[in-house]
Design a protein around this motif. Structure first.
Motif, short mmCIF file in Angstrom:
data_model
loop_
_atom_site.label_atom_id
_atom_site.label_comp_id
_atom_site.label_asym_id
_atom_site.label_seq_id
_atom_site.Cartn_x
_atom_site.Cartn_y
_atom_site.Cartn_z
N SER A 11 12.81 -3.55 -30.14
CA SER A 11 13.35 -4.61 -30.42
C SER A 11 14.54 -4.77 -31.32
N SER A 12 15.14 -3.69 -31.83
CA SER A 12 16.51 -3.72 -32.53
C SER A 12 17.71 -3.67 -31.62
N PRO A 13 18.88 -4.24 -31.87
CA PRO A 13 20.19 -3.96 -31.31
C PRO A 13 20.55 -2.87 -31.51
N LEU A 14 20.08 -2.05 -32.86
CA LEU A 14 20.64 -0.73 -33.35
C LEU A 14 19.95 0.03 -32.33
N SER A 15 18.90 -0.11 -31.52
CA SER A 15 18.45 1.09 -30.81
C SER A 15 19.28 1.35 -29.64
N ARG A 16 19.64 2.76 -29.51
CA ARG A 16 20.54 3.00 -28.41
C ARG A 16 19.78 2.82 -26.94
N ASN A 17 18.32 3.21 -27.06
CA ASN A 17 17.65 3.09 -25.80
C ASN A 17 17.58 1.47 -25.41
N ARG A 18 17.43 0.77 -26.56
CA ARG A 18 17.32 -0.66 -25.96
C ARG A 18 18.50 -1.15 -25.23
N SER A 19 19.55 -0.92 -25.93
CA SER A 19 21.04 -1.40 -25.63
C SER A 19 21.53 -0.75 -24.47
N PHE A 20 20.97 0.46 -24.12
CA PHE A 20 21.46 1.21 -22.90
C PHE A 20 20.54 0.24 -21.66
N GLY A 21 19.47 0.07 -21.88
CA GLY A 21 18.56 -0.57 -20.88
C GLY A 21 19.02 -1.98 -20.61
N ALA A 22 19.56 -2.73 -21.72
CA ALA A 22 20.17 -3.94 -21.47
C ALA A 22 21.30 -3.94 -20.35
N ARG A 23 22.11 -2.95 -20.64
CA ARG A 23 23.25 -2.73 -19.91
C ARG A 23 22.73 -2.55 -18.39
N LEU A 24 21.65 -1.68 -18.28
CA LEU A 24 21.21 -1.57 -16.95
C LEU A 24 20.53 -2.93 -16.24
N GLY A 25 19.92 -3.83 -17.09
CA GLY A 25 19.63 -5.13 -16.64
C GLY A 25 20.63 -6.02 -16.28
N LYS A 26 21.76 -5.77 -16.97
CA LYS A 26 23.00 -6.70 -16.45
C LYS A 26 23.59 -6.15 -15.26
N GLY A 27 23.14 -5.01 -14.72
CA GLY A 27 23.69 -4.46 -13.49
C GLY A 27 24.61 -3.17 -13.50
N ASP A 28 24.74 -2.83 -14.73
CA ASP A 28 25.54 -1.43 -14.95
C ASP A 28 24.93 -0.16 -14.20
N SER A 29 25.54 0.67 -14.02
CA SER A 29 25.25 2.01 -13.54
C SER A 29 24.72 2.78 -14.84
N LEU A 30 24.16 3.78 -14.63
CA LEU A 30 23.95 4.81 -15.76
C LEU A 30 25.44 5.16 -16.33
N GLU A 31 26.40 5.33 -15.62
CA GLU A 31 27.68 5.79 -16.22
C GLU A 31 28.21 4.57 -16.95
N GLN A 32 28.22 3.59 -16.29
CA GLN A 32 28.82 2.28 -16.81
C GLN A 32 28.13 2.05 -18.49
N ALA A 33 26.68 2.10 -18.12
CA ALA A 33 25.84 1.70 -19.43
C ALA A 33 26.21 2.78 -20.41
N ALA A 34 26.42 3.79 -20.22
CA ALA A 34 26.91 5.21 -20.91
C ALA A 34 28.12 4.76 -21.76
N HIS A 35 28.99 4.33 -20.99
CA HIS A 35 30.42 4.02 -21.43
C HIS A 35 30.34 2.91 -22.30
N ALA A 36 29.41 1.92 -22.07
CA ALA A 36 29.45 0.62 -22.88
C ALA A 36 28.64 0.73 -24.24
N THR A 37 27.83 1.98 -24.30
CA THR A 37 26.91 1.83 -25.39
C THR A 37 27.66 3.06 -26.30
N SER A 38 26.92 4.42 -26.37
CA SER A 38 27.62 5.07 -27.42
C SER A 38 28.27 6.28 -26.72
N GLY A 39 28.64 6.03 -25.29
CA GLY A 39 29.55 7.06 -24.77
C GLY A 39 28.40 8.33 -24.12
N GLN A 40 27.08 8.23 -24.50
CA GLN A 40 26.04 9.31 -23.97
C GLN A 40 24.90 8.49 -23.41
#
Length: 332
Positions: A250-279
């Motif tokens: 539920s929380s935007p502080l959750s790296r996994n949820r935030s990472f998944g949101a980037r994937l849902g927006k169409g990012d690749s795994l690499e793009q999602a990593a770059h947009a969140t914590s770099g990992q």
């Protein structure tokens, strides 16, 4: 006063070092990089992981593992799950033979399909009754800001669980004990995978009904796996199960949820990593190991399987949603 060593100065390791110090322990915090140790030691701040939050004087930081572990009565392992084995193997001669060892890592080891406590026991030649697991709805920044939170300390030896409980009980941090190590660990490993699914749904613009459905059905499949490998099903209704699942999903502080949101927006795994914590979020790796563990035990985990397919087999999120909604109808 208890001597506590925290091995790993990421956001959660640093936060737990603060909690132990606020609970009255003498704390040494090991950082892999000398620059991080110096920042904590001199500036009383971990600028890389918890900027703006003060670290109490009861925490001393070092990049020297031998110095950090000397005379430790409680050793807290705060390194990522997939690098845990290698780190413990390096520290095997340094960890005091009578210390309680607490695992913070949440995952199932790739390849071996071992839980983290099993990895620690094997790699560190440590008796299982000395190994505890800390898990619960504990988003690091909120705990570091001293917002009230509860957690679970699970150990097969109840006395050791109680010793760890007493050492980490700060005014804003309430630990409960449990002897179900298996359930506590699986709840922590699997919730990251379900959080990725919730993030993907959010990234697609789907709402609270979808999220609630994923959390609820996610809990059901985590419980099925837990029961198959010997966990107490009641654990999954508690802090280490439902509590951790809700917070992470539920929380935007959750790296996994935030990472998944980037994937849902169409990012690749690499793009999602770059947009969140770099990992890459730990749930990406865990989705494969948890799925393989479920396969091994013949347990149906459709959400986990779908996340695995997105992260490792190139399935797009729209297809994933369609596959989940198109499953055969059955009784709940």
């Amino acid at each position: 006063m208890v001597n506590v060593t925290v091995m790993g100065a990421g956001s959660w390791g640093t936060t737990l070092a603060k909690v132990f110090a606020d609970a009255g322990a003498t704390v040494r915090l090991w950082a892999r990089r000398e620059s991080v140790a110096q920042s904590i030691q001199v500036m009383r701040e971990n600028v890389d992981y918890l900027p703006g939050l003060s670290i109490p004087m009861g925490v001393s930081a070092t990049a020297d593992a031998a110095r950090a572990l000397a005379d430790a009565e409680i050793v807290v392992l705060g390194v990522p799950s997939q690098s845990l084995r290698g780190n413990v193997e390096q520290w095997v001669q340094l960890i005091p033979r009578d210390a309680i060892v607490i695992s913070l890592a949440k995952g199932v080891e790739h390849g071996s399909l071992m839980r983290m406590s099993e990895v620690i026991a094997e790699a560190g030649q440590i008796e299982p009754e000395r190994i505890a697991v800390l898990s619960g709805p504990n988003l690091a920044r909120e705990v570091a800001m001293e917002q009230p939170a509860a957690t679970v300390i699970a150990c097969t030896n109840e006395r050791n669980a109680q010793r760890a409980q007493a050492a980490v009980a700060a005014p804003y941090f309430r630990p409960y004990t449990n002897t179900d190590v298996i359930g506590t660990e699986l709840g922590g490993a699997c919730k990251n995978v379900i959080a990725l699914a919730c993030g993907m749904a959010s990234g697609k613009g789907l709402g609270e009904n979808t999220s609630a459905s994923l959390i609820t059905r996610g809990l059901a499949e985590i419980t099925r796996l837990g029961e198959a490998v010997g966990a107490d099903s009641r654990t999954f209704a508690g802090l280490a199960g439902l509590g951790d699942l809700v917070a992470t999903c539920s929380s935007p502080l959750s790296r996994n949820r935030s990472f998944g949101a980037r994937l849902g927006k169409g990012d690749s795994l690499e793009q999602a990593a770059h947009a969140t914590s770099g990992q890459v979020a730990e749930g990406v790796t865990s989705s494969e190991s948890v799925f393989r563990l479920a396969e091994w035990h013949g347990v149906d985990m459709p959400i986990t399987h779908a996340v695995y397919q997105v992260c490792h087999e190139g399935m797009d999120v729209d297809t994933m949603v369609g596959a989940l909604m198109g499953r055969s109808k059955k009784s709940e």
